[in-house]
Design a protein around this motif. Structure first.
Motif, short mmCIF file in Angstrom:
data_model
loop_
_atom_site.label_atom_id
_atom_site.label_comp_id
_atom_site.label_asym_id
_atom_site.label_seq_id
_atom_site.Cartn_x
_atom_site.Cartn_y
_atom_site.Cartn_z
N THR A 242 6.85 -1.95 -6.25
CA THR A 242 5.59 -2.52 -6.72
C THR A 242 4.44 -2.10 -5.81
OG1 THR A 242 6.90 -4.41 -7.44
CG2 THR A 242 4.52 -4.69 -7.42
N GLY A 243 4.69 -2.16 -4.49
CA GLY A 243 3.66 -1.77 -3.53
C GLY A 243 3.30 -0.30 -3.61
N ASP A 244 4.29 0.53 -3.95
CA ASP A 244 4.10 1.97 -4.05
C ASP A 244 3.34 2.31 -5.34
OD1 ASP A 244 4.45 4.52 -3.11
OD2 ASP A 244 6.52 4.74 -3.75
N PHE A 245 3.61 1.52 -6.38
CA PHE A 245 3.16 1.87 -7.73
C PHE A 245 1.76 1.35 -8.04
CE2 PHE A 245 3.16 0.91 -12.37
CZ PHE A 245 3.25 2.21 -12.83
N VAL A 246 1.46 0.11 -7.68
CA VAL A 246 0.17 -0.48 -8.06
C VAL A 246 -0.89 -0.02 -7.07
CG1 VAL A 246 -1.08 -2.59 -8.55
CG2 VAL A 246 1.35 -2.49 -9.02
N SER A 247 -1.72 0.91 -7.50
CA SER A 247 -2.74 1.47 -6.62
C SER A 247 -3.97 0.57 -6.63
CB SER A 247 -3.12 2.86 -7.10
OG SER A 247 -3.71 2.77 -8.38
N ALA A 248 -4.92 0.90 -5.74
CA ALA A 248 -6.16 0.13 -5.70
C ALA A 248 -6.87 0.24 -7.04
CB ALA A 248 -7.06 0.64 -4.58
N ALA A 249 -6.72 1.44 -7.68
CA ALA A 249 -7.35 1.63 -8.98
C ALA A 249 -6.80 0.64 -10.00
CB ALA A 249 -7.11 3.05 -9.47
N ALA A 250 -5.50 0.28 -9.84
CA ALA A 250 -4.92 -0.69 -10.77
C ALA A 250 -5.28 -2.11 -10.35
CB ALA A 250 -3.41 -0.51 -10.85
N PHE A 251 -5.17 -2.38 -9.04
CA PHE A 251 -5.41 -3.74 -8.54
C PHE A 251 -6.83 -4.19 -8.87
CE2 PHE A 251 -6.86 -6.36 -4.87
CZ PHE A 251 -6.18 -7.52 -5.22
N LEU A 252 -7.82 -3.34 -8.54
CA LEU A 252 -9.20 -3.71 -8.82
C LEU A 252 -9.64 -3.25 -10.20
CD1 LEU A 252 -10.79 -2.78 -5.37
CD2 LEU A 252 -10.09 -5.04 -6.16
N GLY A 253 -9.07 -2.08 -10.62
CA GLY A 253 -9.59 -1.42 -11.81
C GLY A 253 -9.23 -2.09 -13.12
N ILE A 254 -8.00 -2.62 -13.23
CA ILE A 254 -7.60 -3.17 -14.53
C ILE A 254 -8.37 -4.45 -14.83
CG2 ILE A 254 -5.69 -4.22 -15.78
CD1 ILE A 254 -3.93 -2.02 -14.69
N ALA A 255 -8.45 -5.34 -13.82
CA ALA A 255 -9.25 -6.55 -14.03
C ALA A 255 -10.69 -6.16 -14.35
CB ALA A 255 -9.19 -7.43 -12.79
N GLY A 256 -11.20 -5.13 -13.65
CA GLY A 256 -12.57 -4.67 -13.87
C GLY A 256 -12.75 -4.09 -15.27
N LEU B 274 8.24 -0.89 4.74
CA LEU B 274 7.82 -2.20 5.25
C LEU B 274 6.35 -2.46 4.89
CD1 LEU B 274 9.62 -2.11 8.71
CD2 LEU B 274 10.16 -3.59 6.76
N THR B 275 5.51 -1.41 5.05
CA THR B 275 4.10 -1.56 4.68
C THR B 275 3.96 -1.92 3.20
OG1 THR B 275 3.69 0.18 6.28
CG2 THR B 275 1.88 -0.39 4.83
N GLN B 276 4.76 -1.25 2.37
CA GLN B 276 4.67 -1.50 0.93
C GLN B 276 5.16 -2.90 0.57
OE1 GLN B 276 6.96 1.87 -0.30
NE2 GLN B 276 5.18 3.20 -0.54
N ILE B 277 6.19 -3.37 1.27
CA ILE B 277 6.70 -4.72 1.00
C ILE B 277 5.62 -5.76 1.33
CG2 ILE B 277 8.37 -6.46 1.77
CD1 ILE B 277 10.40 -4.18 2.13
N ILE B 278 5.00 -5.60 2.51
CA ILE B 278 3.98 -6.57 2.92
C ILE B 278 2.80 -6.54 1.95
CG2 ILE B 278 2.33 -7.18 4.74
CD1 ILE B 278 4.26 -6.01 6.73
N LYS B 279 2.40 -5.31 1.57
CA LYS B 279 1.27 -5.20 0.65
C LYS B 279 1.59 -5.87 -0.68
CE LYS B 279 -0.02 -2.66 -3.15
NZ LYS B 279 0.05 -1.36 -3.78
N ALA B 280 2.80 -5.63 -1.21
CA ALA B 280 3.14 -6.21 -2.52
C ALA B 280 3.19 -7.74 -2.42
CB ALA B 280 4.48 -5.66 -2.99
N ALA B 281 3.74 -8.25 -1.32
CA ALA B 281 3.81 -9.71 -1.16
C ALA B 281 2.39 -10.29 -1.10
CB ALA B 281 4.59 -10.06 0.10
N MET B 282 1.49 -9.62 -0.34
CA MET B 282 0.10 -10.09 -0.27
C MET B 282 -0.57 -10.03 -1.64
SD MET B 282 -1.15 -8.15 3.24
CE MET B 282 -2.89 -8.26 2.92
N MET B 283 -0.36 -8.88 -2.32
CA MET B 283 -1.04 -8.68 -3.60
C MET B 283 -0.58 -9.70 -4.64
SD MET B 283 -0.97 -5.28 -5.95
CE MET B 283 0.63 -5.65 -6.66
N MET B 284 0.73 -9.94 -4.70
CA MET B 284 1.23 -10.90 -5.68
C MET B 284 0.74 -12.31 -5.35
SD MET B 284 2.82 -9.03 -7.88
CE MET B 284 3.44 -10.32 -8.94
#
Lengths: 538, 121
Positions: free
Chosen positions: A63-77, A193-203
Motif C-alpha cells: 500500500t505504501g509503495d503503490f499509493v503515491s502523493a498524486a493519489a493521496f492528494l490528487g484523488i480527493a482533489g 520499513l519506510t513504506q510500512i510506517i507511511k501506509a500506517a500514517m496514511m491510513m
C-alpha cells in the motif's frame, strides 16, 4: 465554516509546523534505516529484505509503495473539482489488485528471485529477454520517479510556501538525497520499513479525516453529499459522472482508454511486483495481497468521503483557487477541521508518501541494474560475488536517482501529470502481455517476449509523443507547436491490444517452438513452490 | 543460503526429473483443475463488472445520477460495489486456497523434496 481567501494563504505560510512533524518522520525512518543496514549484508538482504516480512507487514508496504502523493492528494482533489469522475479514477487504480492476487503474486514468488525479469526470462533465452524486461522496468521506474520528484516541487510550494525555482530545486534535491540514503544504506529492508510506517500514517490520517467530517454530518453520507453539491459551482452534477470526461465523444473514448490502462497497468508495475519477493512463501505473498486489497480498497472509500467532505466544508471554488489547486483539497479540509497541528500531520503524510514511493522505485531500478543487467547479462554464466551484485545495484540506484533529481527539477512546473499515466500504459502494454503469455501460454517463446516488450513499449511512447498531451493544445506539455496526429491523451486502448498482438505474432512467426520441459518446470514451480527461493535465516 | 533453490539459474537443479515426475502425479492435475475452476470465473466477473461500471459512467450518466437513498445515487452504490466485490472475492480465494489448493501443493512439494535429494538443499 468555510475558509476565506486570507486564511487560505495562511495555510501555505506555516512552514515551521509543517516541517516539524515531517522532521519526526524523517528522524524515525533514518534510525530504522541504520538499524536495517546492519542486517542487510547479502544480495537477498539488499534486494528482498531476506524475504522476512509477514503478510500484514508486506500488505502495508505494498500500500505504501503503490499509493503515491498524486493519489493521496490528487484523488480527493479530483473529486472536489471534477466530481464523481475522480472516484472512477480511484476505482481504476484499485480494480486490478484482485487479478494480481489470482494470477500473478504466488507464481512470481515461486518462480523468481528478485525481479520481474527473473520470471519473464525463466524459460526463454536469458540475455535478450532479461535486457528487454530490465529496459521496460527502468523506463517505467524512471518516468514514475521524475513525476514524483517534480511533484515534490509542487508540494514544497503548497506546504512550505516555497515559490522560487531555486527553492523548489533544493527541496527536490533534499528529497532525492534522502531517497538514496534509504535505498543505498537501508536496502529493501529499510525501504519496506519506510513504506510500512507511511501506509500506517496514511491510513490513520485518512480514517480520522473521513470519520471526523462524517461525524459533523451525523454520520449521514447522504447529508454530506448534499452539502457538497450545495457548496460546489457544479451543484448536483458533482455527484454524477461526466464533469471531466463527458465533454465530447473523444474525451469519453479517452476516459475508457485511461481506465483500461489503470486497471491493467497496476498489475504490471515492476516496483509493486518486486514486493512479493520480500515474504518467505507464496502463501504469505497471497495473504499480503489480500491485506493490500483491504487497505487500498478502504483508502478508495475514504477518498470519496474526504473529497466530497472537502467540498462540503471548504467549498469547491475555494479549493480550485487555493495554491496547489485541486491537490490542496485534503489539506484544506485538514486545516478546516483541526487547524495548524492537523494540517502539519497531513503534510507529513504527504511527504512520507513521496519518500516511500520514490524509495520503492529506486530499489527496483537498483535490482534491474545489479541483478538483471550486471549479474545475469554482463557476467552471465560466471560466478558472481554476492557483494559485487549488491554494489552494482547501489551504483545503479545512485545513477538513476541523480538522473531523476535532475529530471524532476527540469520538469517542475511543467504539465507532467501524464508521466505517471505513461508509466501505467507501458506496464500494461509491455509487461502485462509478456507476463500473462509467459505464465499461461506454452507455445510463447523468446521472439514473442521480445516483440511484446519492445513492441508494447515503443507503441506506448510513440503514441504519447504524438498525442495532444505533448503538443497541439494550450494545455500540452510543449504549447505553441503542433505535431500531434494521435487524437487520444492516453494510448492504452491501442497500445495494450498492440502489446498482446506483438507477442502473439512474434511467437507464431518464429520457428522456435519453445522448450516444453522448461514450461513444465516453470508451471510446477509456480503452482507448488518446489525449489522456490528460501528466506534467509538470521 | 540455498543456491540450488535459485529459481532463476539457467541450469536446472541436479535432479531434472523432479518436474516431469511431479507434473505426472494425479494430485497435480487435480490442483490445476481446481485452480482453474475457481479463478477463471472470478477473473472474468471482475473484469466484466469493472468495464460495465466504466462504460455506464461514460455513456449512461443519467442512469448513474439516479438517486437511490437521499443524495446517494446509483453511481456511488456501483462504485462502492466494485470495492466490496474485491473484498469478498479476496476473502473467498484465501479460504478456497487454504482448504482446496494448499493441501495438494504441500503434498506435492513434500513428496518431491523427499524423493529427490539435492534438488533443494
Amino acid at each position: 465554516m468555510s475558509v476565506t481567501a486570507a486564511e487560505t494563504t495562511q495555510v501555505a505560510m506555516d512552514p515551521v509546523a509543517n516541517l516539524a512533524v515531517s522532521g519526526v518522520f524523517i528522524a524515525v525512518t533514518l534510525v530504522l534505516i541504520i538499524w536495517a543496514s546492519k542486517r542487510s549484508k547479502t544480495s537477498t538482504g539488499f534486494y528482498a529484505g531476506d524475504r522476512s516480512f509477514g503478510a500484514a507487514q508486506n500488505g502495508l508496504a505494498i500500500t505504501g509503495d503503490f499509493v503515491s502523493a498524486a493519489a493521496f492528494l490528487g484523488i480527493a482533489g479530483a473529486m472536489a473539482v471534477n466530481g464523481y469522475d475522480g472516484f472512477i479514477y480511484a476505482i481504476g487504480f484499485f480494480a486490478g489488485w484482485l487479478l494480481t492476487m489470482l494470477l500473478i503474486a504466488e507464481r512470481l514468488r515461486n518462480i523468481g528471485k528478485y525481479t520481474l525479469a527473473d520470471v519473464l526470462s525463466f524459460r526463454m533465452n536469458q540475455r535478450p529477454v532479461r535486457v528487454a524486461a530490465a529496459t521496460s522496468s527502468l523506463v517505467i521506474t524512471y518516468l514514475y520517479l521524475v513525476a514524483q520528484m517534480a511533484g515534490v516541487g509542487t508540494l514544497a510550494a503548497v506546504l512550505l510556501g516555497v515559490r522560487s525555482q531555486v527553492g523548489q530545486a533544493i527541496a527536490i534535491a533534499i528529497v532525492g538525497g534522502l531517497m538514496l540514503l534509504y535505498v543505498v544504506v537501508g536496502g529493501m529492508r529499510g525501504t519496506t520499513l519506510t513504506q510500512i510506517i507511511k501506509a500506517a500514517m496514511m491510513m490513520s490520517v485518512g480514517i480520522i479525516l473521513a470519520v471526523w467530517v462524517l461525524a459533523l454530518f451525523g454520520f449521514n453520507l447522504s447529508a454530506l453529499l448534499g452539502a457538497a453539491a450545495d457548496n460546489s459551482p457544479h451543484g448536483d452534477a458533482l455527484l454524477a459522472p461526466g464533469l471531466a470526461y463527458g465533454v465530447s465523444s473523444l474525451t469519453q473514448i479517452d476516459f475508457l482508454s485511461l481506465s483500461l490502462a489503470l486497471v491493467l497497468g497496476s498489475i504490471g508495475l515492476p516496483h509493486i511486483l518486486m514486493r512479493y519477493y520480500t515474504v518467505p512463501t507464496a502463501k504469505v505473498a497471497r495473504k499480503s495481497v489480500a491485506w493490500a486489497i483491504w487497505l487500498i480498497g478502504t483508502f478508495s472509500i475514504l477518498s470519496l468521503v474526504i473529497g466530497y467532505g472537502a467540498v462540503a466544508m471548504v467549498g469547491g471554488d475555494t479549493i480550485a483557487a487555493a495554491p496547489g489547486g485541486a491537490n490542496s483539497a485534503a489539506l484544506l479540509l485538514a486545516f478546516d477541521l483541526g487547524g495548524v497541528p492537523f494540517l502539519a500531520i497531513v503534510s507529513a503524510v504527504a511527504l512520507a508518501t513521496v519518500l516511500a514511493v520514490v524509495a520503492g522505485l529506486t530499489i527496483t531500478a537498483a535490482a534491474a541494474f545489479g541483478h538483471d543487467i550486471y549479474a545475469n547479462v554482463i557476467r552471465a554464466g560466471k560466478p558472481t560475488d554476492d557483494r559485487t551484485e549488491v554494489r552494482a545495484g547501489k551504483v545503479g540506484a545512485i545513477i538513476i536517482g541523480v538522473l531523476a533529481i535532475f529530471g524532476g527539477i527540469l520538469a517542475t512546473g511543467q504539465n507532467i501529470a501524464f508521466l505517471v499515466a505513461l508509466g501505467y500504459v507501458v506496464a500494461a502494454s509491455a509487461n502485462l502481455p509478456t507476463m500473462l503469455y509467459t505464465l499461461f501460454w506454452k507455445r510463447f517463446n523468446t521472439a514473442g517476449s521480445l516483440w511484446a516488450i519492445y513492441g508494447g513499449l515503443t507503441t506506448s511512447v510513440v503514441l504519447i509523443v504524438f498525442s495532444p498531451t505533448v503538443s497541439g493544445l494550450p494545455t500540452s506539455m510543449i504549447p505553441g507547436v503542433d505535431f500531434h496526429w494521435f487524437p487520444l491523451n492516453n494510448p492504452g486502448l491501442i497500445s495494450i491490444p498492440a502489446g498482446f498482438l506483438f507477442g502473439f505474432l512474434g511467437t507464431v512467426l518464429s520457428k522456435d517452438r519453445g522448450e516444453s520441459a522448461r514450461f513444465v518446470e516453470q508451471e510446477v514451480r509456480g503452482l507448488t513452490g518446489i525449489g522456490a527461493a528460501k528466506a534467509t535465516d538470521h | 543460503m540455498s543456491h540450488t533453490a535459485d529459481g532463476v539459474s539457467a541450469t536446472p537443479g541436479p535432479d531434472t526429473g523432479v518436474w516431469e515426475r511431479t507434473a505426472s502425479q494425479p494430485q497435480y492435475s487435480q490442483l490445476k483443475s481446481r485452480y482453474r475452476r475457481f479463478v477463471l470465473p472470478i477473473v472474468l466477473t471482475t473484469l466484466v463488472w469493472y468495464f460495465v461500471y466504466v462504460l455506464l459512467g461514460t455513456y449512461a450518466r443519467e442512469f448513474m445520477a439516479t438517486p437511490v437513498f437521499g443524495n446517494i445515487n446509483v453511481a456511488i452504490i456501483l462504485g462502492l460495489s466494485q470495492v466490496v466485490l474485491s473484498f469478498v472475492f479476496a476473502t473467498l480465494y484465501i479460504r478456497y486456497a487454504n482448504r482446496r489448493l494448499d493441501p495438494l501443493s504441500d503434498a506435492l512439494r513434500e513428496n518431491a523434496e523427499a524423493t529427490s535429494v539435492g534438488a533443494d538443499s
